[in-house]
Design an enzyme around this catalytic site. Sequence first.
Site, PDB file in Angstrom:
ATOM      1  N   GLU A 239      56.347  45.327  67.154  1.00  0.00           N
ATOM      2  CA  GLU A 239      56.259  46.258  66.626  1.00  0.00           C
ATOM      3  C   GLU A 239      55.442  47.756  67.582  1.00  0.00           C
ATOM      4  O   GLU A 239      55.021  46.890  67.838  1.00  0.00           O
ATOM      5  CB  GLU A 239      56.031  45.889  65.671  1.00  0.00           C
TER       6      GLU A 239
ATOM      7  N   HIS B 290      59.525  46.111  62.889  1.00  0.00           N
ATOM      8  CA  HIS B 290      59.598  46.722  62.205  1.00  0.00           C
ATOM      9  C   HIS B 290      60.560  47.104  61.198  1.00  0.00           C
ATOM     10  O   HIS B 290      61.720  46.767  60.825  1.00  0.00           O
ATOM     11  CB  HIS B 290      59.519  47.913  62.629  1.00  0.00           C
TER      12      HIS B 290
ATOM     13  N   SER C 174      54.796  51.147  56.109  1.00  0.00           N
ATOM     14  CA  SER C 174      55.305  52.365  57.185  1.00  0.00           C
ATOM     15  C   SER C 174      54.597  53.200  56.822  1.00  0.00           C
ATOM     16  O   SER C 174      53.361  53.677  57.365  1.00  0.00           O
ATOM     17  CB  SER C 174      57.209  52.318  57.927  1.00  0.00           C
TER      18      SER C 174
END
Length: 295
Positions: free
Chosen positions: A237, A267, A144
């Site tokens: 996502e 995610h 991320s």
Amino acid sequence: MSKQQLAAILEMSAQNPIPANATPAVMRAWAEDVFSHLPVAENVQIERVNCGPCDSDLILPAGGDASRLIIFYHGGGFFFGSSRTHRVIASNLARAAGSAVLVPDYRLAPENPAPAAHDDAFAVYQWALKQGYASGKVALSADSAGGNLALATAVRAKEAGLPQPGALTLASPWLDLAREGASHQGTPDDPVVSTELLDLFTLSYLGDGDRKSPTVTPFYADFSGLPPTLVHVGTRERLRDDSVTVVERMKAAGVAADLKIFDGMCHNWQLYAPMLDEGMASIEESAAFIKAHQA
């Protein structure tokens, strides 16, 4: 395929959502409570060390090669997350790669706005080189927002004339802060990352700053000369096209970059690796990629 496993995890997570209108401290405590209790890999040693600008978890698996180092930058939108919330990923990465893993607790926003996290991330890489780790035996790995930091660190190292790490592995990196990618325009099936959450993260770290600035995202950088890179992302996502586009740009710059899209995954599915087959598979594949490219 373990969509059933993921469905059960998401149903459980829905019973403990991110607190609404909470302070940064409350949201960080929530993240610690949710993720820090998940089981870590067996037969690993974890100690706290200072790595220049911040403290870190240093994880070494039994029988591991301490001369090889993976710097793992945790995700959390530059806002929350820590070495503890990501011990599932980091400890299993250490186990599977047979390598030391360093997880720095870089400064978080909004108390420390841009480019604090990026400066810390780069300083940790500099620290590793000064400690005597051979650059080719260092890999940068992340998820991320941490993926942003890892890639930015490699770019910044090149610009500073420092040697490149041996490999990069990025899980669902958050790179398109301007949200121009198609997946940002419409992914109603994303059960984890909402536009409101991205708004919070962006405002906290950037304020009204330039979302394309090289100090906050390497998305538009010159990638030539960067090391072999593996990127994983899920089909569910909002950030999917961040991964698709960055791999396209890296390949165009001559980088040996590979993209794997995991069907049905959302995610940060790697955080649930002990309960999710695809989570552990992603970590294992990243570890194998790193082992193959660490000189």
